[in-house]
Write an enzyme that holds these catalytic residues in place. Structure first.
Site, PDB file in Angstrom:
ATOM      1  CG  LEU A  81     -17.218  10.734  -4.941  1.00  0.00           C
ATOM      2  CD1 LEU A  81     -18.616  11.184  -4.025  1.00  0.00           C
ATOM      3  CD2 LEU A  81     -16.800  11.951  -5.465  1.00  0.00           C
ATOM      4  NE  ARG A 104      -2.618   3.466   1.230  1.00  0.00           N
ATOM      5  CZ  ARG A 104      -3.895   3.780   1.426  1.00  0.00           C
ATOM      6  NH1 ARG A 104      -4.811   2.874   1.452  1.00  0.00           N
ATOM      7  NH2 ARG A 104      -3.952   5.214   1.664  1.00  0.00           N
ATOM      8  CE1 TYR A 116      -0.367   8.505  -5.465  1.00  0.00           C
ATOM      9  CE2 TYR A 116      -0.949   8.631  -3.216  1.00  0.00           C
ATOM     10  CZ  TYR A 116      -0.915   9.269  -4.258  1.00  0.00           C
ATOM     11  OH  TYR A 116      -1.323  10.286  -4.658  1.00  0.00           O
ATOM     12  CB  ALA A 117       2.846   7.004   0.893  1.00  0.00           C
ATOM     13  CG  PHE A 169     -19.525   5.066  -0.353  1.00  0.00           C
ATOM     14  CD1 PHE A 169     -19.029   3.820  -0.329  1.00  0.00           C
ATOM     15  CD2 PHE A 169     -19.060   5.793   0.982  1.00  0.00           C
ATOM     16  CE1 PHE A 169     -18.206   3.211   0.934  1.00  0.00           C
ATOM     17  CE2 PHE A 169     -18.384   5.354   2.167  1.00  0.00           C
ATOM     18  CZ  PHE A 169     -18.180   4.100   2.108  1.00  0.00           C
ATOM     19  CG  ASP A 191      -7.027   2.957   5.571  1.00  0.00           C
ATOM     20  OD1 ASP A 191      -6.521   3.724   4.940  1.00  0.00           O
ATOM     21  OD2 ASP A 191      -8.257   2.600   5.712  1.00  0.00           O
ATOM     22  NE  ARG A 231      -8.156   8.686   3.806  1.00  0.00           N
ATOM     23  CZ  ARG A 231      -7.712   7.396   4.696  1.00  0.00           C
ATOM     24  NH1 ARG A 231      -7.791   7.669   6.065  1.00  0.00           N
ATOM     25  NH2 ARG A 231      -7.065   6.444   4.205  1.00  0.00           N
TER      26      ARG A 231
HETATM   27  P1  NAD Z   1      -6.505  11.368 -11.695  1.00  0.00           P
HETATM   28  O1  NAD Z   1      -6.208   9.918 -11.914  1.00  0.00           O
HETATM   29  O2  NAD Z   1      -7.918  11.840 -12.092  1.00  0.00           O
HETATM   30  O3  NAD Z   1      -5.631  12.065 -12.959  1.00  0.00           O
HETATM   31  C1  NAD Z   1      -4.301  11.565 -13.166  1.00  0.00           C
HETATM   32  C2  NAD Z   1      -4.208  11.768 -14.801  1.00  0.00           C
HETATM   33  O4  NAD Z   1      -2.557  11.106 -15.055  1.00  0.00           O
HETATM   34  C3  NAD Z   1      -5.243  10.923 -15.416  1.00  0.00           C
HETATM   35  O5  NAD Z   1      -5.800  11.857 -16.403  1.00  0.00           O
HETATM   36  C4  NAD Z   1      -4.304   9.703 -16.305  1.00  0.00           C
HETATM   37  O6  NAD Z   1      -4.929   9.563 -17.727  1.00  0.00           O
HETATM   38  C5  NAD Z   1      -2.872  10.492 -16.309  1.00  0.00           C
HETATM   39  N1  NAD Z   1      -2.093   9.583 -16.542  1.00  0.00           N
HETATM   40  C6  NAD Z   1      -1.796   8.397 -15.967  1.00  0.00           C
HETATM   41  N2  NAD Z   1      -0.491   7.862 -16.507  1.00  0.00           N
HETATM   42  C7  NAD Z   1      -0.138   8.699 -17.486  1.00  0.00           C
HETATM   43  C8  NAD Z   1       0.882   8.342 -18.338  1.00  0.00           C
HETATM   44  N3  NAD Z   1       1.822   7.400 -18.109  1.00  0.00           N
HETATM   45  N4  NAD Z   1       1.154   9.289 -19.180  1.00  0.00           N
HETATM   46  C9  NAD Z   1       0.088  10.182 -19.295  1.00  0.00           C
HETATM   47  N5  NAD Z   1      -1.075  10.572 -18.409  1.00  0.00           N
HETATM   48  C10 NAD Z   1      -0.958   9.779 -17.538  1.00  0.00           C
HETATM   49  O7  NAD Z   1      -5.810  11.885 -10.526  1.00  0.00           O
HETATM   50  P2  NAD Z   1      -6.473  13.216  -9.831  1.00  0.00           P
HETATM   51  O8  NAD Z   1      -7.113  13.020  -8.670  1.00  0.00           O
HETATM   52  O9  NAD Z   1      -6.742  14.384 -10.529  1.00  0.00           O
HETATM   53  O10 NAD Z   1      -4.879  13.655  -8.976  1.00  0.00           O
HETATM   54  C11 NAD Z   1      -3.902  14.478  -9.552  1.00  0.00           C
HETATM   55  C12 NAD Z   1      -2.686  14.585  -8.737  1.00  0.00           C
HETATM   56  O11 NAD Z   1      -3.095  14.965  -7.407  1.00  0.00           O
HETATM   57  C13 NAD Z   1      -1.927  13.246  -8.784  1.00  0.00           C
HETATM   58  O12 NAD Z   1      -0.445  13.448  -8.786  1.00  0.00           O
HETATM   59  C14 NAD Z   1      -2.386  12.920  -7.276  1.00  0.00           C
HETATM   60  O13 NAD Z   1      -1.332  12.006  -6.776  1.00  0.00           O
HETATM   61  C15 NAD Z   1      -2.687  13.944  -6.479  1.00  0.00           C
HETATM   62  N6  NAD Z   1      -3.588  13.969  -5.194  1.00  0.00           N
HETATM   63  C16 NAD Z   1      -4.959  13.843  -5.678  1.00  0.00           C
HETATM   64  C17 NAD Z   1      -5.722  13.704  -4.616  1.00  0.00           C
HETATM   65  C18 NAD Z   1      -7.279  13.877  -4.830  1.00  0.00           C
HETATM   66  O14 NAD Z   1      -7.777  14.311  -3.817  1.00  0.00           O
HETATM   67  N7  NAD Z   1      -7.837  13.931  -5.938  1.00  0.00           N
HETATM   68  C19 NAD Z   1      -5.302  13.792  -3.307  1.00  0.00           C
HETATM   69  C20 NAD Z   1      -3.795  13.644  -3.309  1.00  0.00           C
HETATM   70  C21 NAD Z   1      -2.993  13.958  -4.180  1.00  0.00           C
HETATM   71  C1  UGA Z   2      -6.564   8.678  -1.483  1.00  0.00           C
HETATM   72  C2  UGA Z   2      -5.651   8.186  -2.387  1.00  0.00           C
HETATM   73  O1  UGA Z   2      -4.240   7.654  -2.189  1.00  0.00           O
HETATM   74  C3  UGA Z   2      -4.996   9.505  -3.350  1.00  0.00           C
HETATM   75  O2  UGA Z   2      -5.763   9.655  -4.431  1.00  0.00           O
HETATM   76  C4  UGA Z   2      -4.554  10.703  -2.797  1.00  0.00           C
HETATM   77  O3  UGA Z   2      -3.398  10.990  -2.817  1.00  0.00           O
HETATM   78  C5  UGA Z   2      -5.056  10.548  -1.053  1.00  0.00           C
HETATM   79  O4  UGA Z   2      -6.286  10.064  -0.967  1.00  0.00           O
HETATM   80  C6  UGA Z   2      -5.087  12.070  -0.545  1.00  0.00           C
HETATM   81  O5  UGA Z   2      -5.888  12.695  -0.416  1.00  0.00           O
HETATM   82  O6  UGA Z   2      -3.855  12.469  -0.114  1.00  0.00           O
HETATM   83  P1  UGA Z   2      -7.518   7.216   0.457  1.00  0.00           P
HETATM   84  O7  UGA Z   2      -7.940   8.404   1.310  1.00  0.00           O
HETATM   85  O8  UGA Z   2      -7.098   6.231   1.267  1.00  0.00           O
HETATM   86  O9  UGA Z   2      -6.091   7.469  -0.436  1.00  0.00           O
HETATM   87  O10 UGA Z   2      -8.249   7.016  -0.668  1.00  0.00           O
HETATM   88  P2  UGA Z   2      -9.943   6.359  -0.746  1.00  0.00           P
HETATM   89  O11 UGA Z   2      -9.996   5.235  -1.854  1.00  0.00           O
HETATM   90  O12 UGA Z   2     -10.652   7.345  -1.083  1.00  0.00           O
HETATM   91  O13 UGA Z   2     -10.393   5.680   0.495  1.00  0.00           O
HETATM   92  C7  UGA Z   2     -10.623   6.303   1.710  1.00  0.00           C
HETATM   93  C8  UGA Z   2     -11.175   5.360   2.983  1.00  0.00           C
HETATM   94  O14 UGA Z   2     -12.153   4.819   2.618  1.00  0.00           O
HETATM   95  C9  UGA Z   2     -10.051   4.304   2.947  1.00  0.00           C
HETATM   96  O15 UGA Z   2     -10.099   4.323   4.507  1.00  0.00           O
HETATM   97  C10 UGA Z   2     -10.690   3.179   2.369  1.00  0.00           C
HETATM   98  O16 UGA Z   2     -10.349   1.959   3.087  1.00  0.00           O
HETATM   99  C11 UGA Z   2     -12.183   3.250   2.623  1.00  0.00           C
HETATM  100  N1  UGA Z   2     -13.041   2.659   1.709  1.00  0.00           N
HETATM  101  C12 UGA Z   2     -12.911   2.852   0.390  1.00  0.00           C
HETATM  102  C13 UGA Z   2     -14.146   2.122   2.113  1.00  0.00           C
HETATM  103  O17 UGA Z   2     -14.403   2.059   3.237  1.00  0.00           O
HETATM  104  N2  UGA Z   2     -15.134   1.635   1.204  1.00  0.00           N
HETATM  105  C14 UGA Z   2     -14.947   1.520  -0.105  1.00  0.00           C
HETATM  106  O18 UGA Z   2     -15.823   1.156  -1.098  1.00  0.00           O
HETATM  107  C15 UGA Z   2     -13.634   2.420  -0.513  1.00  0.00           C
END
Ligand code: NAD
Ligand code: UGA
Length: 380
Positions: free
Chosen positions: A218, A165, A168-169, A221, A319, A241
């Site tokens: 999201l 897990r 990524y982190a 659910f 987690d 969260r």
């Molecule tokens: P996302 O998955 O919706 O967007 C990532 C995009 O990267 C996608 O459109 C995907 O097609 C593109 N991609 C993946 N592999 C690729 C490749 N090899 N070449 C070109 N494009 C590629 O994710 P997001 O939620 O928009 O997150 C964007 C950034 O923010 C990420 O770096 C993520 O780690 C970070 N982040 C997001 C959240 C969040 O709450 N959404 C939280 C923490 C960190």
């Molecule tokens: C996410 C992802 O790692 C990244 O997109 C992002 O970097 C990070 O959040 C962030 O905001 O920094 P996480 O919050 O664990 O991590 O992602 P979710 O899949 O949304 O899960 C949130 C929580 O819901 C976790 O505890 C997971 O176990 C739980 N979960 C998820 C459920 O209980 N049921 C489900 O159907 C899905």
């Protein structure tokens, strides 16, 4: 005629959830000329022909193509990632490649070409809390110093290597360390953003409709609500969260772009500390909102079940128990504070999924809806 000087921005990962919202916002202003790169474009199809936007369907492993875009730009915004937790323990080598190896090349290009870099990291780099690790061992487990995270002070606590897990982190953490080191040596103008669980329209996909696998919570659910499946709480849904409305988040990101001096060589949390809830609470909130937003359909008793994480995500999942951001730095340097409470943030997100995925009576998980690409492709 006076020539307008526009800042040249390149958005890598423009086709994703955050990228699509950021693009929409930046094109509302006349100040930017944007080149976006991604392998996917359905979420931004409305903007493909915009006069101030050029889309390149390029994989980031194409170093020469990426370099050309970086050379063209003034500021590089790095969003490309694999960021669905279900993939961290299933395809860890791909996760490390996309979240460390490729962006490392990008960082080095920015250093060499002297480009400003805005890099998206994650709050996952904190891993578990001291409180979570200590169990009952802490004298005062509710004391804020045990769980309020500070960008420049808090420790980063991860599980063993076999708990994949953390691939990524760990990848995101090492990249932050590289970026910081270049900045510290005076070689790089950077800003690191650590988002905390942004929610809103166009986040992920519904499995079997427009994607495969396990999306973030999201969409998990919403799939359950739209398609009469149980909402599954991983290990009882006790993890917490802080969910953050995407519009609040985009306000913050825009401020970083607009204020290079205030954000130079800083790490920022963008998240809403007031919106903390357990995943179990989130499930019941979403059920409530779903009923409120669809008053005209018959609602059954929505089932909420607990599942072991090993069954849900497979071997190697652990987690983050809790992450509450200190956002005082964003407030003091960027004058940003999130304004949308949890219920309103989730209402907008749930409503957007209802609009995108339509009426469950007319669509089926068994076949991809033929209108799906058109619906998903238009920006609301
Ligand atoms: P996302 O998955 O919706 O967007 C990532 C995009 O990267 C996608 O459109 C995907 O097609 C593109 N991609 C993946 N592999 C690729 C490749 N090899 N070449 C070109 N494009 C590629 O994710 P997001 O939620 O928009 O997150 C964007 C950034 O923010 C990420 O770096 C993520 O780690 C970070 N982040 C997001 C959240 C969040 O709450 N959404 C939280 C923490 C960190
Ligand atoms: C996410 C992802 O790692 C990244 O997109 C992002 O970097 C990070 O959040 C962030 O905001 O920094 P996480 O919050 O664990 O991590 O992602 P979710 O899949 O949304 O899960 C949130 C929580 O819901 C976790 O505890 C997971 O176990 C739980 N979960 C998820 C459920 O209980 N049921 C489900 O159907 C899905």
């Amino acid at each position: 005629m006076m020539e307008i000087h526009r800042e040249k921005l390149c958005l890598l990962g423009v086709g994703g959830f955050i990228g699509s919202h950021l693009l929409k916002r930046l094109l509302d202003s006349d100040r930017y000329e944007i080149c976006g790169l991604d392998v996917a474009s359905s979420k931004i199809s409305k903007y493909i022909d915009h006069p101030r936007f050029t889309f390149k369907r390029i994989n980031v492993d194409n170093t020469d193509a990426v370099r050309k875009i970086v050379e063209w730009s003034d500021t590089v915004v790095s969003l490309v990632a694999i960021c669905n937790p279900a993939e961290y323990n299933q395809i860890p080598l791909d996760v490390i490649d996309i979240n460390f190896v490729r962006p490392l090349e990008l960082v080095e290009m920015c250093v060499e070409l002297d480009k400003r870099l805005i890099h998206f990291s994650t709050s996952e780099i904190y891993g578990k809390t001291i409180q979570g690790m200590a169990g009952d061992g802490l004298k005062d487990p509710e004391a804020e110093e045990h769980y309020i995270l500070k960008e420049d002070e808090s420790p980063l606590i991860m599980g063993p290597i076999s708990a994949q897990r953390w691939s990524y982190a760990a990848a995101k953490q090492l990249l932050e360390r590289v970026i910081y080191a270049h900045g510290h040596a005076g070689n790089l103008d950077y800003t690191i953003i650590r988002p905390l669980n942004f929610v809103g329209a166009r986040m992920d996909y519904i499995p079997g409709v427009d994607g495969d696998g396990v999306p973030r919570v999201l969409a998990c659910f919403m799939e359950a609500l739209l398609f009469d499946k149980p909402l599954q709480l991983v290990d009882g849904g006790a993890a917490r969260r802080c969910f953050t409305a995407i519009d609040d988040a985009i306000d913050a990101i825009e401020k970083v772009i607009e204020r290079p001096d205030a954000s130079r060589n800083q790490i920022f949390h963008f998240g809403n500390p007031d919106n903390e809830c357990t995943i179990e609470e989130l499930a019941y909130l979403m059920i409530d909102l779903y009923k409120e937003l669809r008053p005209h359909i018959e609602h059954k008793e929505y089932e909420v079940v607990s599942v072991p994480s090993e069954n849900f995500y497979g071997e190697g999942y652990e987690d983050c128990d809790r992450r509450v951001p200190d956002i005082s730095k964003a407030k003091s340097l960027l004058d940003w504070y999130p304004e949308t409470n949890l219920r309103d943030s989730m209402r907008v997100a749930v409503q957007s999924f209802i609009e995108y995925y339509g009426d469950k009576d007319q669509r089926s998980l068994n076949g991809v809806d033929p209108t799906r690409e058109a619906v998903n492709g238009s920006l609301v």
